[in-house]
Design a protein around this motif. Structure first.
Motif, PDB file in Angstrom:
ATOM      1  N   SER A  39      85.361  74.888  -8.203  1.00 54.01           N
ATOM      2  CA  SER A  39      84.597  76.133  -8.284  1.00 54.01           C
ATOM      3  C   SER A  39      83.631  76.104  -9.462  1.00 54.01           C
ATOM      4  O   SER A  39      82.497  76.613  -9.361  1.00 54.01           O
ATOM      5  CB  SER A  39      85.539  77.328  -8.403  1.00 54.01           C
ATOM      6  N   ALA A  40      84.036  75.513 -10.588  1.00 57.38           N
ATOM      7  CA  ALA A  40      83.156  75.430 -11.754  1.00 57.38           C
ATOM      8  C   ALA A  40      81.957  74.535 -11.466  1.00 57.38           C
ATOM      9  O   ALA A  40      80.809  74.874 -11.808  1.00 57.38           O
ATOM     10  CB  ALA A  40      83.932  74.906 -12.966  1.00 57.38           C
ATOM     11  N   ILE A  41      82.186  73.397 -10.846  1.00 54.60           N
ATOM     12  CA  ILE A  41      81.096  72.471 -10.520  1.00 54.60           C
ATOM     13  C   ILE A  41      80.123  73.118  -9.534  1.00 54.60           C
ATOM     14  O   ILE A  41      78.898  73.015  -9.682  1.00 54.60           O
ATOM     15  CB  ILE A  41      81.663  71.160  -9.947  1.00 54.60           C
ATOM     16  N   ILE A  96      73.606  88.325  -5.741  1.00 53.77           N
ATOM     17  CA  ILE A  96      73.099  86.986  -5.409  1.00 53.77           C
ATOM     18  C   ILE A  96      74.083  85.917  -5.860  1.00 53.77           C
ATOM     19  O   ILE A  96      74.362  84.954  -5.123  1.00 53.77           O
ATOM     20  CB  ILE A  96      71.718  86.764  -6.061  1.00 53.77           C
ATOM     21  N   THR A  97      74.635  86.083  -7.060  1.00 46.83           N
ATOM     22  CA  THR A  97      75.612  85.110  -7.572  1.00 46.83           C
ATOM     23  C   THR A  97      76.846  85.062  -6.685  1.00 46.83           C
ATOM     24  O   THR A  97      77.343  83.981  -6.348  1.00 46.83           O
ATOM     25  CB  THR A  97      76.012  85.482  -9.014  1.00 46.83           C
ATOM     26  N   ILE A  98      77.358  86.235  -6.309  1.00 41.96           N
ATOM     27  CA  ILE A  98      78.558  86.275  -5.463  1.00 41.96           C
ATOM     28  C   ILE A  98      78.297  85.594  -4.131  1.00 41.96           C
ATOM     29  O   ILE A  98      79.091  84.754  -3.681  1.00 41.96           O
ATOM     30  CB  ILE A  98      79.001  87.736  -5.250  1.00 41.96           C
ATOM     31  N   PHE A  99      77.188  85.950  -3.479  1.00 43.58           N
ATOM     32  CA  PHE A  99      76.915  85.398  -2.151  1.00 43.58           C
ATOM     33  C   PHE A  99      76.774  83.879  -2.195  1.00 43.58           C
ATOM     34  O   PHE A  99      77.403  83.164  -1.401  1.00 43.58           O
ATOM     35  CB  PHE A  99      75.648  86.028  -1.577  1.00 43.58           C
ATOM     36  N   CYS A 100      75.971  83.374  -3.112  1.00 38.49           N
ATOM     37  CA  CYS A 100      75.711  81.929  -3.162  1.00 38.49           C
ATOM     38  C   CYS A 100      76.948  81.155  -3.597  1.00 38.49           C
ATOM     39  O   CYS A 100      77.264  80.102  -3.024  1.00 38.49           O
ATOM     40  CB  CYS A 100      74.548  81.637  -4.105  1.00 38.49           C
ATOM     41  N   TRP A 101      77.651  81.656  -4.611  1.00 38.29           N
ATOM     42  CA  TRP A 101      78.826  80.945  -5.114  1.00 38.29           C
ATOM     43  C   TRP A 101      79.941  80.911  -4.067  1.00 38.29           C
ATOM     44  O   TRP A 101      80.542  79.854  -3.822  1.00 38.29           O
ATOM     45  CB  TRP A 101      79.314  81.608  -6.402  1.00 38.29           C
ATOM     46  N   VAL A 102      80.205  82.051  -3.444  1.00 38.22           N
ATOM     47  CA  VAL A 102      81.255  82.090  -2.418  1.00 38.22           C
ATOM     48  C   VAL A 102      80.864  81.213  -1.231  1.00 38.22           C
ATOM     49  O   VAL A 102      81.708  80.513  -0.660  1.00 38.22           O
ATOM     50  CB  VAL A 102      81.523  83.540  -1.969  1.00 38.22           C
ATOM     51  N   TRP A 103      79.570  81.225  -0.855  1.00 38.72           N
ATOM     52  CA  TRP A 103      79.146  80.378   0.265  1.00 38.72           C
ATOM     53  C   TRP A 103      79.361  78.902  -0.052  1.00 38.72           C
ATOM     54  O   TRP A 103      79.841  78.145   0.799  1.00 38.72           O
ATOM     55  CB  TRP A 103      77.670  80.615   0.588  1.00 38.72           C
ATOM     56  N   LEU A 104      79.019  78.475  -1.243  1.00 32.04           N
ATOM     57  CA  LEU A 104      79.204  77.063  -1.618  1.00 32.04           C
ATOM     58  C   LEU A 104      80.683  76.683  -1.597  1.00 32.04           C
ATOM     59  O   LEU A 104      81.047  75.599  -1.120  1.00 32.04           O
ATOM     60  CB  LEU A 104      78.620  76.810  -3.011  1.00 32.04           C
ATOM     61  N   MET A 105      81.540  77.562  -2.100  1.00 25.72           N
ATOM     62  CA  MET A 105      82.977  77.259  -2.095  1.00 25.72           C
ATOM     63  C   MET A 105      83.520  77.214  -0.673  1.00 25.72           C
ATOM     64  O   MET A 105      84.332  76.336  -0.336  1.00 25.72           O
ATOM     65  CB  MET A 105      83.725  78.292  -2.935  1.00 25.72           C
ATOM     66  N   ASN A 106      83.076  78.135   0.161  1.00 29.71           N
ATOM     67  CA  ASN A 106      83.499  78.113   1.562  1.00 29.71           C
ATOM     68  C   ASN A 106      83.019  76.850   2.261  1.00 29.71           C
ATOM     69  O   ASN A 106      83.720  76.273   3.097  1.00 29.71           O
ATOM     70  CB  ASN A 106      82.949  79.329   2.298  1.00 29.71           C
ATOM     71  N   ALA A 107      81.790  76.427   1.941  1.00 31.24           N
ATOM     72  CA  ALA A 107      81.169  75.294   2.627  1.00 31.24           C
ATOM     73  C   ALA A 107      81.850  73.965   2.328  1.00 31.24           C
ATOM     74  O   ALA A 107      81.597  72.980   3.025  1.00 31.24           O
ATOM     75  CB  ALA A 107      79.687  75.209   2.261  1.00 31.24           C
ATOM     76  N   VAL A 130      89.966  71.011  -1.772  1.00 30.90           N
ATOM     77  CA  VAL A 130      88.557  71.117  -2.149  1.00 30.90           C
ATOM     78  C   VAL A 130      87.934  72.469  -1.801  1.00 30.90           C
ATOM     79  O   VAL A 130      86.752  72.677  -2.076  1.00 30.90           O
ATOM     80  CB  VAL A 130      87.731  69.988  -1.482  1.00 30.90           C
ATOM     81  N   VAL A 131      88.692  73.371  -1.202  1.00 32.98           N
ATOM     82  CA  VAL A 131      88.146  74.685  -0.828  1.00 32.98           C
ATOM     83  C   VAL A 131      88.749  75.731  -1.758  1.00 32.98           C
ATOM     84  O   VAL A 131      89.863  76.213  -1.525  1.00 32.98           O
ATOM     85  CB  VAL A 131      88.454  75.034   0.638  1.00 32.98           C
ATOM     86  N   LEU A 203      92.229  89.136   0.111  1.00 30.87           N
ATOM     87  CA  LEU A 203      93.034  88.687   1.247  1.00 30.87           C
ATOM     88  C   LEU A 203      92.175  88.359   2.459  1.00 30.87           C
ATOM     89  O   LEU A 203      92.485  87.428   3.211  1.00 30.87           O
ATOM     90  CB  LEU A 203      94.079  89.740   1.604  1.00 30.87           C
ATOM     91  N   ARG A 204      91.085  89.110   2.662  1.00 35.65           N
ATOM     92  CA  ARG A 204      90.192  88.822   3.789  1.00 35.65           C
ATOM     93  C   ARG A 204      89.566  87.432   3.635  1.00 35.65           C
ATOM     94  O   ARG A 204      89.564  86.629   4.556  1.00 35.65           O
ATOM     95  CB  ARG A 204      89.107  89.885   3.893  1.00 35.65           C
ATOM     96  N   LEU A 205      89.031  87.158   2.460  1.00 31.93           N
ATOM     97  CA  LEU A 205      88.387  85.866   2.209  1.00 31.93           C
ATOM     98  C   LEU A 205      89.406  84.737   2.252  1.00 31.93           C
ATOM     99  O   LEU A 205      89.180  83.704   2.899  1.00 31.93           O
ATOM    100  CB  LEU A 205      87.687  85.892   0.848  1.00 31.93           C
ATOM    101  N   PHE A 206      90.540  84.930   1.583  1.00 37.76           N
ATOM    102  CA  PHE A 206      91.573  83.892   1.559  1.00 37.76           C
ATOM    103  C   PHE A 206      92.092  83.594   2.954  1.00 37.76           C
ATOM    104  O   PHE A 206      92.231  82.425   3.346  1.00 37.76           O
ATOM    105  CB  PHE A 206      92.730  84.329   0.654  1.00 37.76           C
ATOM    106  N   GLY A 207      92.401  84.628   3.733  1.00 34.50           N
ATOM    107  CA  GLY A 207      92.973  84.423   5.063  1.00 34.50           C
ATOM    108  C   GLY A 207      92.053  83.632   5.976  1.00 34.50           C
ATOM    109  O   GLY A 207      92.500  82.706   6.667  1.00 34.50           O
ATOM    110  N   ASN A 208      90.781  83.970   5.980  1.00 39.82           N
ATOM    111  CA  ASN A 208      89.838  83.269   6.849  1.00 39.82           C
ATOM    112  C   ASN A 208      89.637  81.820   6.425  1.00 39.82           C
ATOM    113  O   ASN A 208      89.602  80.915   7.272  1.00 39.82           O
ATOM    114  CB  ASN A 208      88.491  83.999   6.857  1.00 39.82           C
ATOM    115  N   MET A 209      89.513  81.579   5.123  1.00 43.81           N
ATOM    116  CA  MET A 209      89.252  80.218   4.664  1.00 43.81           C
ATOM    117  C   MET A 209      90.508  79.342   4.734  1.00 43.81           C
ATOM    118  O   MET A 209      90.428  78.154   5.028  1.00 43.81           O
ATOM    119  CB  MET A 209      88.695  80.241   3.245  1.00 43.81           C
TER     120      MET A 209
END
Length: 264
Positions: A39-41, A96-107, A130-131, A203-209
């Motif tokens: 997540s830091a990287i 913007i930070t939340i959307f981009c950072w969460v998207w990268l971690m999900n990806a 890695v997720v 929980l929503r984000l964790f459950g889906n990923m």
């Protein structure tokens, strides 16, 4: 995507799944190092890309990177402008930070299951997830940060006294003696609402990923032809899941902050 070997024997399916769901932990076992470092990287990558885009920004014909960054910012700004009507210099950069950072971690889910664990095994690292958003500790950490933002925005908009008064008077507004009687009930409802917001976010984000990560691991256990047959369509569908979950986390954060600055 091939299975790994423990010693000289191929692991069973259960061992393979357990291995890929095990975290790289600190020496005391309290921290998931893989979640922290990945997540830091990714956060640094996000900052680097947007910084590079800002340095190369031009009023003339924009490049591909500038077009991409402007498209992301326009998407997020539309959400902010439609949901958050107070004045704040923080809300748009935060969204913007939340959307981009969460998207990268999900990806990170798009990488082959065994790719990074296999590469790091040569360096003596034998466990790696890695997720980061498939780690409930990380999603709770992000949602806890959102909860602190909710409290901070509310206090800034209403003052410490106004926020404290709202905790004791809403949602059941009463006067006189009834206000005193209903104060503990109001406080209980307010605390439940305050805790429910970050809890639902995490929980929503964790459950889906987590479900997506587990499905990719199960697909990796299949023969190579079945991996391509089933993995390809799932990756295409998962692109929507990854993007939607990042968008939902960002949008709900903006909505919760908008509610926090409103007077009830």
């Amino acid at each position: 995507m091939t299975t790994e070997h423990v010693g000289h024997e191929a692991p069973t399916n259960i061992e393979y799944i357990q291995h890929h769901l095990s975290h790289l932990k600190s020496a005391d076992g309290m921290f998931n190092l893989d979640t922290f470092w990945v997540s830091a990287i990714l956060g640094l990558i996000f900052l680097g890309v947007f910084y590079m885009a800002s340095r190369r920004a031009t009023a003339g014909v924009p490049g591909k990177l500038q077009n991409f960054v402007e498209a992301v910012m326009e998407l997020v700004n539309d959400v902010v402008n439609s949901a958050f009507h107070a004045k704040s210099k923080v809300i748009a950069p935060l969204a913007i930070t939340i959307f981009c950072w969460v998207w990268l971690m999900n990806a990170m889910d798009f990488l082959p299951v065994d790719l990074l664990p296999k590469l790091l095994s040569f360096a003596g690292v034998h466990k790696l997830r890695v997720v980061p958003t498939a780690d409930v500790n990380h999603t709770f950490g992000m949602s806890f940060g959102v909860m602190l933002c909710i409290i901070g925005f509310s206090i800034k908009a209403k003052g410490l006294g106004g926020w404290g008064k709202e905790l004791l008077t809403a949602p059941f507004h009463a006067h006189g003696f009834m206000a005193i009687i209903l104060a503990p009930i109001n406080l209980a409802f307010q605390l439940i609402e305050l805790l429910a917001k970050p809890l639902s976010l995490s929980l929503r984000l964790f459950g889906n990923m987590y479900a997506g990560e587990l499905l990719f691991i199960l697909i990796a256990l299949l023969p190579w032809w079945a991996q391509w047959l089933l993995g390809g369509p799932w990756v295409i569908f998962h692109i929507l899941v990854v993007t939607l979950q990042a968008f939902v986390f960002m949008a709900l954060t903006v909505v919760y902050l908008a509610i926090a600055v409103e007077k009830h």
